[in-house]
Enzyme design. Structure first.
Site, PDB file in Angstrom:
ATOM      1  N   HIS B  82       0.849  -1.207   0.000  1.00  0.00           N
ATOM      2  CA  HIS B  82       0.000   0.000   0.000  1.00  0.00           C
ATOM      3  C   HIS B  82       0.879   1.250   0.000  1.00  0.00           C
ATOM      4  O   HIS B  82       0.671   2.169  -0.801  1.00  0.00           O
ATOM      5  CB  HIS B  82      -0.922  -0.007   1.217  1.00  0.00           C
ATOM      6  CG  HIS B  82      -1.530   1.335   1.545  1.00  0.00           C
ATOM      7  ND1 HIS B  82      -2.552   1.890   0.812  1.00  0.00           N
ATOM      8  CD2 HIS B  82      -1.227   2.244   2.513  1.00  0.00           C
ATOM      9  CE1 HIS B  82      -2.870   3.076   1.316  1.00  0.00           C
ATOM     10  NE2 HIS B  82      -2.074   3.321   2.353  1.00  0.00           N
ATOM     11  N   ASP B 111       6.351  21.987 -26.314  1.00  0.00           N
ATOM     12  CA  ASP B 111       6.280  20.642 -25.719  1.00  0.00           C
ATOM     13  C   ASP B 111       7.402  20.525 -24.708  1.00  0.00           C
ATOM     14  O   ASP B 111       8.083  21.518 -24.409  1.00  0.00           O
ATOM     15  CB  ASP B 111       6.420  19.560 -26.823  1.00  0.00           C
ATOM     16  CG  ASP B 111       5.768  18.239 -26.413  1.00  0.00           C
ATOM     17  OD1 ASP B 111       6.040  17.770 -25.287  1.00  0.00           O
ATOM     18  OD2 ASP B 111       4.992  17.676 -27.198  1.00  0.00           O
ATOM     19  N   TRP B 147       7.196  -0.126   3.852  1.00  0.00           N
ATOM     20  CA  TRP B 147       7.684   0.462   2.590  1.00  0.00           C
ATOM     21  C   TRP B 147       9.163   0.848   2.673  1.00  0.00           C
ATOM     22  O   TRP B 147       9.806   1.077   1.658  1.00  0.00           O
ATOM     23  CB  TRP B 147       6.830   1.660   2.184  1.00  0.00           C
ATOM     24  CG  TRP B 147       7.220   2.961   2.819  1.00  0.00           C
ATOM     25  CD1 TRP B 147       6.964   3.335   4.105  1.00  0.00           C
ATOM     26  CD2 TRP B 147       7.939   4.043   2.217  1.00  0.00           C
ATOM     27  NE1 TRP B 147       7.485   4.590   4.341  1.00  0.00           N
ATOM     28  CE2 TRP B 147       8.088   5.049   3.194  1.00  0.00           C
ATOM     29  CE3 TRP B 147       8.476   4.273   0.945  1.00  0.00           C
ATOM     30  CZ2 TRP B 147       8.744   6.249   2.940  1.00  0.00           C
ATOM     31  CZ3 TRP B 147       9.131   5.478   0.699  1.00  0.00           C
ATOM     32  CH2 TRP B 147       9.260   6.441   1.695  1.00  0.00           C
ATOM     33  N   SER B 174      12.480   6.002 -14.103  1.00  0.00           N
ATOM     34  CA  SER B 174      11.404   6.773 -14.733  1.00  0.00           C
ATOM     35  C   SER B 174      11.356   8.192 -14.156  1.00  0.00           C
ATOM     36  O   SER B 174      11.260   9.182 -14.902  1.00  0.00           O
ATOM     37  CB  SER B 174      10.075   6.047 -14.504  1.00  0.00           C
ATOM     38  OG  SER B 174       9.000   6.884 -14.784  1.00  0.00           O
ATOM     39  N   SER B 175      11.443   8.286 -12.834  1.00  0.00           N
ATOM     40  CA  SER B 175      11.401   9.609 -12.192  1.00  0.00           C
ATOM     41  C   SER B 175      12.604  10.465 -12.581  1.00  0.00           C
ATOM     42  O   SER B 175      12.474  11.669 -12.808  1.00  0.00           O
ATOM     43  CB  SER B 175      11.395   9.459 -10.673  1.00  0.00           C
ATOM     44  OG  SER B 175      10.206   8.896 -10.247  1.00  0.00           O
ATOM     45  N   HIS B 258      13.475  11.347   3.327  1.00  0.00           N
ATOM     46  CA  HIS B 258      12.878  12.603   3.761  1.00  0.00           C
ATOM     47  C   HIS B 258      12.684  13.606   2.626  1.00  0.00           C
ATOM     48  O   HIS B 258      11.605  14.164   2.491  1.00  0.00           O
ATOM     49  CB  HIS B 258      13.569  13.238   4.959  1.00  0.00           C
ATOM     50  CG  HIS B 258      12.634  14.233   5.578  1.00  0.00           C
ATOM     51  ND1 HIS B 258      11.600  13.857   6.383  1.00  0.00           N
ATOM     52  CD2 HIS B 258      12.476  15.560   5.376  1.00  0.00           C
ATOM     53  CE1 HIS B 258      10.864  14.908   6.688  1.00  0.00           C
ATOM     54  NE2 HIS B 258      11.373  15.956   6.088  1.00  0.00           N
ATOM     55  N   GLU B 260      12.081  12.789  -0.210  1.00  0.00           N
ATOM     56  CA  GLU B 260      10.945  12.187  -0.930  1.00  0.00           C
ATOM     57  C   GLU B 260       9.614  12.753  -0.423  1.00  0.00           C
ATOM     58  O   GLU B 260       8.680  12.971  -1.192  1.00  0.00           O
ATOM     59  CB  GLU B 260      10.996  10.664  -0.762  1.00  0.00           C
ATOM     60  CG  GLU B 260       9.789   9.906  -1.272  1.00  0.00           C
ATOM     61  CD  GLU B 260       9.627   9.951  -2.785  1.00  0.00           C
ATOM     62  OE1 GLU B 260      10.608  10.243  -3.478  1.00  0.00           O
ATOM     63  OE2 GLU B 260       8.504   9.696  -3.257  1.00  0.00           O
ATOM     64  N   TYR B 262       9.114  15.710   0.597  1.00  0.00           N
ATOM     65  CA  TYR B 262       8.943  17.038  -0.021  1.00  0.00           C
ATOM     66  C   TYR B 262       8.713  16.931  -1.517  1.00  0.00           C
ATOM     67  O   TYR B 262       8.066  17.798  -2.107  1.00  0.00           O
ATOM     68  CB  TYR B 262      10.122  17.945   0.338  1.00  0.00           C
ATOM     69  CG  TYR B 262      10.090  18.230   1.814  1.00  0.00           C
ATOM     70  CD1 TYR B 262       9.162  19.134   2.329  1.00  0.00           C
ATOM     71  CD2 TYR B 262      10.886  17.539   2.704  1.00  0.00           C
ATOM     72  CE1 TYR B 262       9.049  19.340   3.685  1.00  0.00           C
ATOM     73  CE2 TYR B 262      10.785  17.743   4.069  1.00  0.00           C
ATOM     74  CZ  TYR B 262       9.869  18.645   4.550  1.00  0.00           C
ATOM     75  OH  TYR B 262       9.733  18.841   5.888  1.00  0.00           O
ATOM     76  N   SER B 273      -1.015  27.113  -4.808  1.00  0.00           N
ATOM     77  CA  SER B 273      -0.637  28.501  -5.091  1.00  0.00           C
ATOM     78  C   SER B 273      -1.229  29.009  -6.404  1.00  0.00           C
ATOM     79  O   SER B 273      -1.231  30.211  -6.673  1.00  0.00           O
ATOM     80  CB  SER B 273       0.891  28.643  -5.143  1.00  0.00           C
ATOM     81  OG  SER B 273       1.440  28.267  -3.912  1.00  0.00           O
ATOM     82  N   HIS B 307      15.617  12.370  11.900  1.00  0.00           N
ATOM     83  CA  HIS B 307      14.435  12.385  12.764  1.00  0.00           C
ATOM     84  C   HIS B 307      13.541  11.153  12.560  1.00  0.00           C
ATOM     85  O   HIS B 307      12.629  10.925  13.330  1.00  0.00           O
ATOM     86  CB  HIS B 307      13.641  13.694  12.630  1.00  0.00           C
ATOM     87  CG  HIS B 307      12.916  13.878  11.330  1.00  0.00           C
ATOM     88  ND1 HIS B 307      12.874  15.089  10.678  1.00  0.00           N
ATOM     89  CD2 HIS B 307      12.207  13.032  10.557  1.00  0.00           C
ATOM     90  CE1 HIS B 307      12.163  14.970   9.576  1.00  0.00           C
ATOM     91  NE2 HIS B 307      11.745  13.732   9.481  1.00  0.00           N
ATOM     92  N   HIS B 308      13.825  10.382  11.505  1.00  0.00           N
ATOM     93  CA  HIS B 308      13.087   9.131  11.320  1.00  0.00           C
ATOM     94  C   HIS B 308      13.680   8.007  12.150  1.00  0.00           C
ATOM     95  O   HIS B 308      13.136   6.902  12.177  1.00  0.00           O
ATOM     96  CB  HIS B 308      13.104   8.723   9.844  1.00  0.00           C
ATOM     97  CG  HIS B 308      12.355   9.670   8.959  1.00  0.00           C
ATOM     98  ND1 HIS B 308      11.006   9.567   8.731  1.00  0.00           N
ATOM     99  CD2 HIS B 308      12.770  10.763   8.265  1.00  0.00           C
ATOM    100  CE1 HIS B 308      10.617  10.545   7.931  1.00  0.00           C
ATOM    101  NE2 HIS B 308      11.672  11.287   7.645  1.00  0.00           N
ATOM    102  N   THR B 333       7.911  26.806   5.931  1.00  0.00           N
ATOM    103  CA  THR B 333       6.549  26.286   5.750  1.00  0.00           C
ATOM    104  C   THR B 333       5.537  27.291   6.284  1.00  0.00           C
ATOM    105  O   THR B 333       4.492  27.533   5.665  1.00  0.00           O
ATOM    106  CB  THR B 333       6.382  24.926   6.467  1.00  0.00           C
ATOM    107  OG1 THR B 333       7.461  24.074   6.083  1.00  0.00           O
ATOM    108  CG2 THR B 333       5.067  24.261   6.084  1.00  0.00           C
ATOM    109  N   LYS B 336       4.878  30.029   3.886  1.00  0.00           N
ATOM    110  CA  LYS B 336       3.923  29.652   2.835  1.00  0.00           C
ATOM    111  C   LYS B 336       2.486  29.688   3.358  1.00  0.00           C
ATOM    112  O   LYS B 336       1.593  30.232   2.703  1.00  0.00           O
ATOM    113  CB  LYS B 336       4.257  28.246   2.300  1.00  0.00           C
ATOM    114  CG  LYS B 336       5.592  28.197   1.591  1.00  0.00           C
ATOM    115  CD  LYS B 336       5.911  26.838   1.072  1.00  0.00           C
ATOM    116  CE  LYS B 336       5.544  26.644  -0.352  1.00  0.00           C
ATOM    117  NZ  LYS B 336       6.105  27.537  -1.337  1.00  0.00           N
ATOM    118  N   ARG B 455       2.053   0.622  15.113  1.00  0.00           N
ATOM    119  CA  ARG B 455       1.694   0.480  13.701  1.00  0.00           C
ATOM    120  C   ARG B 455       1.916  -0.956  13.257  1.00  0.00           C
ATOM    121  O   ARG B 455       2.572  -1.721  13.935  1.00  0.00           O
ATOM    122  CB  ARG B 455       2.607   1.305  12.776  1.00  0.00           C
ATOM    123  CG  ARG B 455       2.970   2.606  13.169  1.00  0.00           C
ATOM    124  CD  ARG B 455       4.172   3.158  12.377  1.00  0.00           C
ATOM    125  NE  ARG B 455       4.015   3.147  10.926  1.00  0.00           N
ATOM    126  CZ  ARG B 455       4.899   3.683  10.090  1.00  0.00           C
ATOM    127  NH1 ARG B 455       5.976   4.286  10.563  1.00  0.00           N
ATOM    128  NH2 ARG B 455       4.714   3.642   8.805  1.00  0.00           N
TER     129      ARG B 455
END
Lengths: 39, 531
Positions: B82, B111, B147, B174-175, B258, B260, B262, B273, B307-308, B333, B336, B455
């Site tokens: 998931h 293009d 994951w 791909s990315s 991390h 990722e 963002y 925006s 921090h993870h 943040t 924004k 979890r």
């Protein structure tokens, strides 16, 4: 050769240079992780 | 931001031949940025439902205590796949779909810079996602490590891990190819007069996101390559028995992981925006500060990965550094958030569906941001680590953050993409069902986490029963309300009433001011001049 054509060629050249530089960055980061950090 | 200029005679340039291939080959061989954007969006939508079914199976199992419908091993596989499907198969491709559709139109390009590469980027992602989902059907079942693919568990599982590693490699490639294309397009193909500081904020956020992807996707690739060699080629990068270090995997993974986060939220900032100023009928407040805040968030994202892993036993100095660095992210943040509020302040606001989703994003993403600040505090995180509080936090960021922005963006640009208006009443119903279902599903998880529920477990103590029941009910409301979203989109495409040229009077980027609605197959064959 028209100015538009020259501009298009120049634009294409710059695009390819940008992509090659970015591709080299990707390769350098990948190899750094595998070869250096994992040593 | 580019000044709003009226649509001009340039439209006539697009009226000529827009013939294009039809049928299957159109989609297989297409190099048109709009076609590829459409492919990405439908692909993401499909994977969103695939990942959503897994989420509903998880919530069905957790509806009440005790093992109900799934065995624990399969439950672990569901939580793992998931996460992978939603991150790599749904959220990221959806944003790439937006990028493909909008970036060339918003900067006045014909293009993307490399259209064939663009096609390849998309068609790499499809078999990768299929491979990922196919892991459920091989002996041993799909990856069950979460994951994050942490060793040593991941090294011990069956061939599904090799498939997962290959899928992650392909999705990463791909990315990367997509990002190279996006950066090259933005830096080289802007129309005359479209300076960097005139670009719409969506383009800016994607430029910064693409650099993040270039920087961290190779790190993930290196990381999973080492997993592969540990499994099959006798290395011991992460195997303690062979002199390796599983903790090193965590450091490398989260150095990718991390940023990722963002990668999945900056384009959402860009979409919001675009929407908020259009419906507040005011220019975006603090455009330059928004650009600098986005760049600051991206830079800071590289120094907060620890921090993870506050609980793995880093030195106190390390924990303190990562705590302060993480809290620092609240500054850009906050810039924004306050800019968006200031944009709406004294605006002539109306609340059509895209605006509802944007305001929903603003309120709910802020809750996710605040719970992130709570988790950034090392001693608090040590208590809350691996509890449902973390699950609640990142779903507030990724569902009511990234996904709400995607949905708002779809409603906002559907008229431009299809030439038709969606059903406003059904759109609003979809929003309210989503908001109610989402909050019912995830807000109670804060309480569960604070009470200590871990979890990734299929069974739990009786004390957690009631909030889990409500969470499952909310998840089902949210999940099934997305079928309504599918209906609204399909109905809009097939039988929506014709849209006006510019249905949102406050929308002022080039795709609204310089192009007809729907956007023709080929646009900006002659670059517009931006004043």
């Amino acid at each position: 050769v028209s100015e538009a054509c020259v501009n298009e060629r120049e634009q294409r050249r710059r695009a390819i240079v940008t992509a090659v530089v970015l591709g080299a960055m990707v390769l350098a980061i990948y190899l750094t992780v595998v070869l250096k950090l994992a040593r | 931001m580019s000044a709003a200029v009226p649509a001009h005679e340039h439209h006539d340039d697009h009226a000529h031949d827009h013939a294009h291939p039809t049928g299957f080959t159109r989609w297989l061989f297409t190099t048109n940025h709009k076609d590829i954007g459409t492919l990405y969006l439908w692909f993401a939508f499909t994977m969103f439902f695939v990942g959503g079914i897994m989420a509903l199976l998880i919530r069905a199992e957790l509806f009440k205590p005790g093992l109900q419908i799934l065995n624990p091993e399969f439950f672990n596989s569901l939580t793992t796949v998931h996460g992978l499907v939603m991150v790599f198969g749904a959220i990221m491709p959806a944003f790439v779909g937006f990028a493909n559709w909008l970036i060339p139109m918003q900067i006045g390009a014909a293009d993307m810079a490399f259209p064939r590469l663009n096609n390849w980027s998309f068609w790499l992602a499809v078999p990768a996602a299929m491979l990922l989902v196919a892991t459920f059907f091989v002996p041993g079942g799909a990856a069950a490590s979460g994951w994050t693919l942490y060793p040593p568990l991941i090294i011990q599982q069956g061939m599904s891990i090799d498939m997962t590693i290959f899928a992650v490699h392909m999705l990463g490639a791909s990315s990367i190819l997509g990002s190279i294309n996006i950066i090259t397009t933005i830096l080289n193909l802007r129309a005359p007069g479209m300076t960097l500081m005139k670009m719409p904020l969506f383009v800016w956020t994607w430029l910064i996101t693409a650099y993040l992807l270039i920087a961290v996707m190779p790190v993930l690739a290196g990381c999973v390559t080492m997993l592969l060699t540990d499994r099959h080629f006798g290395t011991s990068f992460f195997n303690a028995a062979g002199g390796g270090d599983p903790t090193m995997f965590m450091h490398i993974f989260w150095f990718f992981g991390h940023p990722e986060v963002y990668i999945m939220i900056l384009p959402a900032f860009g979409i919001v925006s675009q929407i908020l100023p259009a419906f507040a009928r005011k220019p975006l407040f603090g455009y330059a500060s928004m650009v600098y805040a986005t760049a600051s968030i991206a830079i800071l994202s590289f120094i907060v990965w620890g921090h993870h892993m506050f609980t793995v036993g880093m030195p106190a100095a390390g924990n303190l550094f990562f705590m302060y660095a993480t809290i620092l992210i609240a500054v850009p943040t906050g810039v924004k958030i306050f800019n968006w509020i200031a944009t709406m302040w004294h605006g002539s606001m109306t609340f059509e569906t895209p605006m509802l989703f944007a305001v929903g994003f603003l309120c709910l993403f802020t809750i996710g941001g605040f719970s992130g600040l709570v988790l950034a505090i090392t001693p608090v995180d040590i208590t809350l680590h691996n509890t449902y509080y973390v699950v609640a936090h990142f779903h507030y960021v990724l569902v009511s953050g990234a996904l709400f922005a995607i949905m708002g963006g779809v409603y906002f640009w559907l008229p431009k993409w299809t030439g038709n208006m969606y059903n406003e009443s059904l759109g609003k119903l979809h929003f309210w069902l989503s908001v109610i279902g989402f909050n019912l599903a995830f807000f109670p998880q804060h309480f569960l986490g604070l009470a200590g529920m871990p979890r990734r477990i299929p069974d739990y103590a009786l004390q957690f029963a009631e909030w889990n029941m409500w969470s499952s009910i909310g998840a089902f409301i949210f999940g099934f309300s997305q079928l309504l979203f599918l209906y609204v989109v399909v109905n809009c495409i097939r039988s929506g009433r014709q849209s006006e040229q510019r249905p949102w009077e406050g929308a002022d980027s080039l795709e609204w001011t310089h192009l007809p609605t729907p956007a023709p197959y080929h646009t900006f064959e002659t670059a517009p001049t931006i004043r």
